[in-house]
Design a protein around this motif. Structure first.
Motif, short mmCIF file in Angstrom:
data_model
loop_
_atom_site.label_atom_id
_atom_site.label_comp_id
_atom_site.label_asym_id
_atom_site.label_seq_id
_atom_site.Cartn_x
_atom_site.Cartn_y
_atom_site.Cartn_z
N PRO A 37 0.92 -1.31 0.05
CA PRO A 37 0.00 0.01 0.11
C PRO A 37 0.77 1.07 -0.03
O PRO A 37 1.93 1.36 0.75
N ASP A 38 0.38 2.14 -0.89
CA ASP A 38 1.14 3.48 -0.94
C ASP A 38 1.40 4.29 0.38
O ASP A 38 2.18 4.93 0.48
N ASP A 39 0.53 4.01 1.38
CA ASP A 39 0.51 4.76 2.68
C ASP A 39 1.64 4.47 3.50
O ASP A 39 1.99 4.91 4.61
N ILE A 40 2.05 3.17 3.26
CA ILE A 40 3.24 2.62 4.10
C ILE A 40 4.63 2.45 3.40
O ILE A 40 5.68 2.24 4.02
N GLY A 41 4.47 2.50 2.04
CA GLY A 41 5.72 2.25 1.36
C GLY A 41 5.62 1.81 -0.02
O GLY A 41 4.59 2.31 -0.81
N SER A 42 6.60 1.24 -0.49
CA SER A 42 6.52 0.87 -2.09
C SER A 42 7.07 -0.70 -2.13
O SER A 42 7.82 -1.07 -1.24
N GLY A 43 6.76 -1.20 -3.22
CA GLY A 43 7.28 -2.47 -3.61
C GLY A 43 6.42 -3.68 -3.96
O GLY A 43 5.01 -3.15 -3.81
N VAL A 44 6.74 -4.60 -4.13
CA VAL A 44 5.80 -5.86 -4.03
C VAL A 44 6.26 -7.29 -3.31
O VAL A 44 7.47 -7.30 -2.90
N SER A 45 5.29 -7.96 -3.08
CA SER A 45 5.44 -9.51 -2.55
C SER A 45 4.94 -10.52 -3.76
O SER A 45 3.69 -10.27 -4.23
#
Length: 328
Positions: A37-45
């Protein structure tokens, strides 16, 4: 890992079309992406179901602040490897919080427990692997180290167990093999499946070696001793006192002294000085540094005492060693 090596999650993301194309990928394999989620950070699993009994999740996130996630696990076997960042685990039934740092892994079996994972601020790069209880039981059936029993013809986890250790060069090579693979589609999934089994075999082999080599030491105490060694090595400039160290790893100072000597064949601070000398040697070989600078970098305020310990270890003074072995 080489700087130009693609990280696993990015590597798999680039081939998403191949994973989702049923003509190229096994029909019984699933593949999912979870975006941070954009509100806690960036990236993927990125979750890859490599077989009916093995799931692998590659995570590459950047968090703007520490992030905690709570969840309930039931009948779970597997573990995770931290390649960058730090993960703190709190699991119902265990008094302490387990902090897994970069280069370490945790192996676990969970019957049923409420869990909380706290990820450090910054980059979190890790690999989670989930394996069926039947695989763990087959791996361990002659030794009965894992709390897994056959109940009504099915392998079930009967209680919670955690075990933490540092990755070895052989384990790191397997991780790099996965990241460096040029395979794709179903073949890549099959390859990852085999590598995870190979990794699990290495982890369990290390587990057995430690249990057999230190038969009188409980797993919890052995983990505490290993953690103590990591702490003093990471804090060689300003190491904790013996009492502080014992408190941090969760055992009393007398037990720490006794078991540390048994495991490492050295006292706590003898081990610290051993690691200091090794780091000093490497700095002197690299060159472009004074003896005083090296002494301070490894935790000695006075170069005289440092020089005496160095000569005891290497039969040469630091200056003699640097002139003979250092880069000019």
């Amino acid at each position: 890992m080489a700087k130009d090596t693609p990280y696993a999650s990015k590597f798999l993301l680039e081939r998403m079309d191949e994973f989702c194309d049923e003509n190229k990928y096994c029909a019984d394999c699933a593949d999912y992406i979870v975006k941070t989620p954009d509100d806690i950070g960036s990236g993927v699993s990125h979750l890859v179901n490599t077989s009916p009994n093995i799931d692998v999740m590659f995570t590459d996130n950047v968090f703007e602040k520490p992030v905690s996630m709570s969840f309930t696990e039931t009948q779970q076997c597997g573990g995770f490897i931290v390649l960058d960042g730090q993960v703190a685990m709190q699991i119902e039934g265990f008094d302490e919080e387990y902090v897994v740092k970069k280069g370490n892994l945790m192996l676990m079996t969970i019957n049923k427990a409420d869990c909380k994972a706290t990820y450090s601020k910054g980059r979190i790069h890790m690999i989670n692997f989930y394996v069926g209880a039947s695989i763990m039981h087959r791996l361990d059936r002659k030794n009965n180290n894992f709390p897994i029993e056959v109940i009504k013809g099915k392998e079930l986890v009967t209680k919670n167990m955690l075990w933490q250790l540092s990755t070895t060069p052989d384990m790191s090579k397997i991780i790099c093999d996965i990241c460096d693979s040029k395979l794709s589609g179903g073949i890549l999934s099959f390859y990852i499946n085999g590598k995870i089994i190979e990794l699990l075999a290495l982890i369990y082999s290390g587990y057995l070696e430690r249990k057999l080599f230190y038969p009188g030491i409980k797993t919890y105490d052995l983990n505490s001793i290993t953690k103590a060694a990591e702490i003093i090595e990471e804090n060689m400039i300003s190491p904790p006192s013996l009492i502080e160290l014992a408190r941090e790893v969760g055992i009393n100072d007398n037990k720490l002294k006794k078991l540390f000597k048994k495991v490492f064949n050295n006292t706590v601070y003898g081990y610290l000085n051993e690691k200091r000398m090794i780091k000093a040697r490497d700095m002197l070989i690299a060159g472009n540094v004074s003896v005083q600078q090296v002494a301070e970098a490894v935790g000695f305020k006075h170069s005289g005492y440092f020089c005496r310990l160095f000569k005891e270890k290497f039969s040469e003074t630091p200056l003699e060693f640097m002139r003979k072995h250092g880069d000019s």
